[in-house]
Scaffold this motif. Structure first.
Motif, PDB file in Angstrom:
ATOM      1  N   CYS A 138       0.772  -1.177   0.237  1.00 42.27           N
ATOM      2  CA  CYS A 138      -0.164   0.009  -0.026  1.00 42.27           C
ATOM      3  C   CYS A 138       0.835   1.405   0.217  1.00 42.27           C
ATOM      4  O   CYS A 138       0.448   2.328  -0.659  1.00 42.27           O
ATOM      5  N   ASN A 139       2.010   1.037   0.645  1.00 40.66           N
ATOM      6  CA  ASN A 139       2.950   2.385   0.786  1.00 40.66           C
ATOM      7  C   ASN A 139       3.463   2.568  -0.612  1.00 40.66           C
ATOM      8  O   ASN A 139       3.669   3.976  -1.177  1.00 40.66           O
ATOM      9  N   LYS A 140       3.775   1.622  -1.374  1.00 36.48           N
ATOM     10  CA  LYS A 140       4.133   1.675  -2.665  1.00 36.48           C
ATOM     11  C   LYS A 140       3.295   2.418  -3.438  1.00 36.48           C
ATOM     12  O   LYS A 140       3.635   3.313  -4.521  1.00 36.48           O
ATOM     13  N   LEU A 141       2.188   1.901  -3.544  1.00 36.01           N
ATOM     14  CA  LEU A 141       0.793   2.427  -4.295  1.00 36.01           C
ATOM     15  C   LEU A 141       0.802   3.853  -3.959  1.00 36.01           C
ATOM     16  O   LEU A 141       0.612   4.544  -4.981  1.00 36.01           O
ATOM     17  N   ALA A 142       0.660   4.094  -2.625  1.00 30.98           N
ATOM     18  CA  ALA A 142       0.635   5.498  -2.237  1.00 30.98           C
ATOM     19  C   ALA A 142       1.742   6.356  -2.924  1.00 30.98           C
ATOM     20  O   ALA A 142       1.263   7.544  -3.305  1.00 30.98           O
ATOM     21  N   GLU A 143       2.889   6.099  -2.991  1.00 27.41           N
ATOM     22  CA  GLU A 143       3.811   6.800  -3.425  1.00 27.41           C
ATOM     23  C   GLU A 143       3.931   6.823  -5.036  1.00 27.41           C
ATOM     24  O   GLU A 143       4.182   8.176  -5.605  1.00 27.41           O
ATOM     25  N   LYS A 144       3.561   6.043  -5.698  1.00 30.91           N
ATOM     26  CA  LYS A 144       3.331   6.001  -7.150  1.00 30.91           C
ATOM     27  C   LYS A 144       2.144   7.085  -7.358  1.00 30.91           C
ATOM     28  O   LYS A 144       2.288   7.664  -8.609  1.00 30.91           O
ATOM     29  N   PHE A 145       1.075   7.133  -6.760  1.00 32.65           N
ATOM     30  CA  PHE A 145      -0.009   7.727  -7.089  1.00 32.65           C
ATOM     31  C   PHE A 145       0.040   9.186  -6.224  1.00 32.65           C
ATOM     32  O   PHE A 145      -0.976  10.194  -6.211  1.00 32.65           O
ATOM     33  N   LYS A 146       1.135   9.597  -5.860  1.00 33.33           N
ATOM     34  CA  LYS A 146       1.287  10.902  -5.051  1.00 33.33           C
ATOM     35  C   LYS A 146       0.317  11.159  -3.972  1.00 33.33           C
ATOM     36  O   LYS A 146      -0.248  12.210  -3.789  1.00 33.33           O
ATOM     37  N   PHE A 147       0.119  10.047  -3.160  1.00 29.06           N
ATOM     38  CA  PHE A 147      -0.895  10.047  -2.001  1.00 29.06           C
ATOM     39  C   PHE A 147      -0.165  10.396  -0.849  1.00 29.06           C
ATOM     40  O   PHE A 147       0.836   9.622  -0.625  1.00 29.06           O
ATOM     41  N   ASP A 148      -0.291  11.381   0.005  1.00 28.53           N
ATOM     42  CA  ASP A 148       0.379  11.785   1.042  1.00 28.53           C
ATOM     43  C   ASP A 148      -0.154  11.512   2.704  1.00 28.53           C
ATOM     44  O   ASP A 148      -1.255  12.298   2.725  1.00 28.53           O
ATOM     45  N   ASP A 149       0.175  10.671   3.263  1.00 26.20           N
ATOM     46  CA  ASP A 149      -0.444  10.160   4.620  1.00 26.20           C
ATOM     47  C   ASP A 149       0.784  10.480   5.567  1.00 26.20           C
ATOM     48  O   ASP A 149       1.619   9.301   5.667  1.00 26.20           O
ATOM     49  N   PRO A 150       1.062  11.241   6.103  1.00 26.17           N
ATOM     50  CA  PRO A 150       2.054  11.533   7.151  1.00 26.17           C
ATOM     51  C   PRO A 150       2.632  10.084   8.263  1.00 26.17           C
ATOM     52  O   PRO A 150       3.452   9.879   8.369  1.00 26.17           O
ATOM     53  N   LEU A 151       1.546   9.611   8.589  1.00 25.83           N
ATOM     54  CA  LEU A 151       1.445   8.368   9.427  1.00 25.83           C
ATOM     55  C   LEU A 151       1.277   6.971   8.907  1.00 25.83           C
ATOM     56  O   LEU A 151       0.970   6.159   9.223  1.00 25.83           O
ATOM     57  N   GLU A 152       0.819   7.316   7.377  1.00 25.12           N
ATOM     58  CA  GLU A 152       0.700   5.640   6.580  1.00 25.12           C
ATOM     59  C   GLU A 152      -0.700   5.417   7.323  1.00 25.12           C
ATOM     60  O   GLU A 152      -0.877   4.117   7.249  1.00 25.12           O
ATOM     61  N   ALA A 153      -1.695   6.158   7.987  1.00 24.29           N
ATOM     62  CA  ALA A 153      -2.727   5.834   8.709  1.00 24.29           C
ATOM     63  C   ALA A 153      -3.767   4.996   7.744  1.00 24.29           C
ATOM     64  O   ALA A 153      -4.382   3.985   8.041  1.00 24.29           O
ATOM     65  N   ALA A 154      -4.138   5.430   6.365  1.00 28.36           N
ATOM     66  CA  ALA A 154      -4.884   5.067   5.627  1.00 28.36           C
ATOM     67  C   ALA A 154      -4.511   3.774   4.881  1.00 28.36           C
ATOM     68  O   ALA A 154      -5.195   2.766   4.872  1.00 28.36           O
ATOM     69  N   GLN A 155      -2.960   3.605   4.888  1.00 23.88           N
ATOM     70  CA  GLN A 155      -2.530   2.407   4.330  1.00 23.88           C
ATOM     71  C   GLN A 155      -2.557   1.280   5.426  1.00 23.88           C
ATOM     72  O   GLN A 155      -2.819   0.159   5.251  1.00 23.88           O
ATOM     73  N   LEU A 156      -2.057   1.666   6.693  1.00 25.43           N
ATOM     74  CA  LEU A 156      -2.043   0.891   7.904  1.00 25.43           C
ATOM     75  C   LEU A 156      -3.404   0.329   8.250  1.00 25.43           C
ATOM     76  O   LEU A 156      -3.631  -0.965   8.335  1.00 25.43           O
ATOM     77  N   HIS A 157      -4.211   1.243   8.534  1.00 24.75           N
ATOM     78  CA  HIS A 157      -5.579   0.819   9.181  1.00 24.75           C
ATOM     79  C   HIS A 157      -6.750   0.420   8.175  1.00 24.75           C
ATOM     80  O   HIS A 157      -7.248  -0.570   8.359  1.00 24.75           O
ATOM     81  N   GLY A 158      -6.520   1.057   7.116  1.00 26.53           N
ATOM     82  CA  GLY A 158      -7.466   0.824   5.850  1.00 26.53           C
ATOM     83  C   GLY A 158      -6.883  -0.630   5.235  1.00 26.53           C
ATOM     84  O   GLY A 158      -7.801  -1.326   5.178  1.00 26.53           O
ATOM     85  N   GLY A 159      -5.752  -0.440   4.830  1.00 28.38           N
ATOM     86  CA  GLY A 159      -5.068  -1.718   4.014  1.00 28.38           C
ATOM     87  C   GLY A 159      -5.364  -2.892   5.036  1.00 28.38           C
ATOM     88  O   GLY A 159      -5.693  -3.929   4.730  1.00 28.38           O
ATOM     89  N   CYS A 160      -4.400  -2.829   6.117  1.00 26.03           N
ATOM     90  CA  CYS A 160      -4.216  -4.029   7.094  1.00 26.03           C
ATOM     91  C   CYS A 160      -5.515  -4.422   7.819  1.00 26.03           C
ATOM     92  O   CYS A 160      -5.749  -5.553   7.943  1.00 26.03           O
ATOM     93  N   GLY A 161      -6.449  -3.591   7.991  1.00 23.11           N
ATOM     94  CA  GLY A 161      -7.896  -3.915   8.499  1.00 23.11           C
ATOM     95  C   GLY A 161      -8.737  -4.747   7.523  1.00 23.11           C
ATOM     96  O   GLY A 161      -9.376  -5.574   7.885  1.00 23.11           O
ATOM     97  N   MET A 162      -8.382  -4.161   6.358  1.00 22.74           N
ATOM     98  CA  MET A 162      -9.260  -4.983   5.128  1.00 22.74           C
ATOM     99  C   MET A 162      -8.717  -6.342   5.178  1.00 22.74           C
ATOM    100  O   MET A 162      -9.597  -7.351   4.931  1.00 22.74           O
ATOM    101  N   TRP A 163      -7.255  -6.337   5.232  1.00 23.14           N
ATOM    102  CA  TRP A 163      -6.845  -7.798   5.039  1.00 23.14           C
ATOM    103  C   TRP A 163      -7.112  -8.639   6.436  1.00 23.14           C
ATOM    104  O   TRP A 163      -7.598  -9.859   6.405  1.00 23.14           O
ATOM    105  N   GLY A 164      -7.537  -7.977   7.399  1.00 17.86           N
ATOM    106  CA  GLY A 164      -7.791  -8.705   8.784  1.00 17.86           C
ATOM    107  C   GLY A 164      -9.162  -9.292   8.590  1.00 17.86           C
ATOM    108  O   GLY A 164      -9.543 -10.444   9.187  1.00 17.86           O
ATOM    109  N   VAL A 165     -10.131  -8.451   7.855  1.00 17.32           N
ATOM    110  CA  VAL A 165     -11.527  -9.067   7.712  1.00 17.32           C
ATOM    111  C   VAL A 165     -11.416 -10.059   6.910  1.00 17.32           C
ATOM    112  O   VAL A 165     -12.289 -11.022   7.037  1.00 17.32           O
ATOM    113  N   ILE A 166     -10.827 -10.201   5.614  1.00 15.17           N
ATOM    114  CA  ILE A 166     -10.699 -11.400   4.866  1.00 15.17           C
ATOM    115  C   ILE A 166      -9.899 -12.361   5.630  1.00 15.17           C
ATOM    116  O   ILE A 166     -10.548 -13.643   5.520  1.00 15.17           O
TER     117      ILE A 166
END
Length: 446
Positions: free
Chosen positions: A300-328
């Motif tokens: 998710c961090n690689k994708l964020a960098e590729k699409f110029k998405f800036d999240d200082p704490l990686e919160a969207a990637q960490l909680h959104g991405g890893c949370g989604m994986w946890g559900v699956i």
């Protein structure tokens, strides 16, 4: 956990924005407390109600009751403000203070409570706590909130950061990513350990009761919910530890460094991922959860960098991405035995696909992912867009370059003392202070 969020956020931003981000964490708890008291708890757990939203117990009317006591409200308030704290990290260092107040109140008072009603209330349309009309005969098993808490906060943060755009200087003129590193790895580590400790309240604490014997001979008189609580703490620990180590070596391969901040984020990603399944999986499965969570976060961090998405704490990637994986993950590895013990209201409930339980639980969890993304996008996206159009969302470029502590909060989080006179004091015996105004060159560097 709120103290953990505050320290993690403070260490992850630049020194010139430390007071601002710590104040937002305090306000998440304070504003969230009032709005969850007035509206949020009623929307989440007010019963009897329909499957979409609760409609009783506003401002804790008719409390305590047969169903709830005051302690339950306090416990659920902690979950609500955690979701708001996640979002504040995504939009750090560039957001007006009034926007924090508005989104935090709306998130804790309405958006998050509706989601928690769907999956945690006994009346929710997708809740596993019901005994009839279960979604795909199972309901959603999101024990402590990989979807309900982490995905909600992460998706809200995603929309806020997308609409605001990246911080000044985050991506150079050629589009190359520029690291705007936080100012204190010490605070990041402190915040991580505080959050890790708090997770033992979130995950094992979600049982709410300890002295509940299980109707099984597996452990004789020594086996009951107290054992499940201990197992939940173990799975929580193993997932976080595995994710931390995987991130350590993964980032070493990718960047050539042993980075403590990355390891802390990886550990938190493992904890966020195991939160849904912590009570219904074997310890060995938790290791798989943490391993994949680390890969999800780095991807998710690689994708964020590729699409110029800036999240200082990686919160969207960490909680959104890893949370989604946890559900699956829950729908793949939930144990038949543990599902029956933790969710006894229905016999022969579906369990994990890879454990021989078929695909019905997976279907329910895919529905959860879709509706959470849809609901949060439909509510928080327009809110951030309206704030943007009203010029209430992002601060000016001048304020962003100078730092919000100075321009919005009256001073810096840290006191810098100059020597001044020979003895370092003025005529009144106080320390002489001086402020150096940034030049055009230093502004560009900052």
């Amino acid at each position: 956990m709120q103290l953990g969020f505050a320290m993690l956020c403070a260490g992850s931003v630049r020194a010139k924005n430390t007071m601002n981000i710590m104040l937002t964490n305090v306000l998440d708890a304070a504003a969230g407390g009032l709005f969850y008291y007035m509206f949020g708890f009623a929307f989440a757990f007010g019963t009897p109600s329909n499957g979409f939203i609760g409609r009783h117990n506003f401002a804790l009317k008719s409390f305590p009751s047969l169903n709830f006591d005051y302690s339950y409200f306090l416990y659920q308030w902690a979950f609500a403000i955690a979701a708001a704290g996640i979002t504040s990290g995504s939009i750090a260092e560039r957001t007006q203070f009034v926007a924090y107040l508005i989104y935090s109140s709306f998130l804790t008072g309405f958006v998050y409570p509706v989601v928690s009603h769907w999956f945690w209330s006994a009346d929710g349309w997708a809740s596993a706590a019901k005994s009839t009309d279960l979604l795909f005969g199972s309901g959603v098993i999101d024990f402590a909130g990989s979807g309900v808490v982490h995905m909600v906060g992460g998706i809200a943060g995603l929309w806020g950061a997308l609409i605001e755009g990246p911080r000044i200087g985050r991506f150079g003129g050629s589009g190359r990513a520029v690291a705007l590193r936080g100012h204190s790895a010490s605070l990041v580590v402190l915040g991580t350990f505080l959050l890790w400790f708090g997770w033992y309240g979130f995950n094992p604490g979600s049982f709410a009761k300890i002295l509940v014997p299980y109707p099984t001979n597996a452990g004789g008189a020594y086996y009951g919910q107290w054992s499940a609580i201990g197992r939940t703490a173990v799975t929580t620990t193993l997932s976080g530890c595995t994710a931390a180590l995987t991130t350590l070596f993964g980032k070493r391969v990718l960047s050539g460094h042993w980075n403590v901040t990355d390891v802390c984020n990886g550990l938190l990603g493992g904890l966020a991922a195991i939160t849904a399944s912590c009570s219904v999986v074997e310890p060995w499965a938790a290791v798989i959860c943490g391993f994949v969570a680390s890969l999800v976060l780095m991807g998710c961090n690689k994708l964020a960098e590729k699409f110029k998405f800036d999240d200082p704490l990686e919160a969207a990637q960490l909680h959104g991405g890893c949370g989604m994986w946890g559900v699956i993950f829950t729908a793949l590895f939930a144990s038949e035995k543990y599902v029956a013990e933790v969710y006894p209201s229905v016999a022969n409930r579906p369990y994990g696909l890879f454990m021989g339980g078929g695909g019905r639980l997976l279907a329910a969890h895919l529905v959860q992912v879709v509706v959470i993304v849809g609901w949060v996008s439909a509510t928080m996206g327009p809110l951030f867009f309206i704030l943007h159009k009203l010029k209430l969302l992002r601060i000016s470029a001048e304020d962003e370059l100078a730092g919000m502590d100075l321009t919005r909060h009256g001073g810096f989080a840290y006191a810098y003392h100059d020597q001044g006179e020979e003895d370092g004091s003025d005529q009144n015996g106080g320390i002489r202070l001086s402020r150096v105004e940034p030049t055009a060159t230093t502004r560009q560097i900052v």
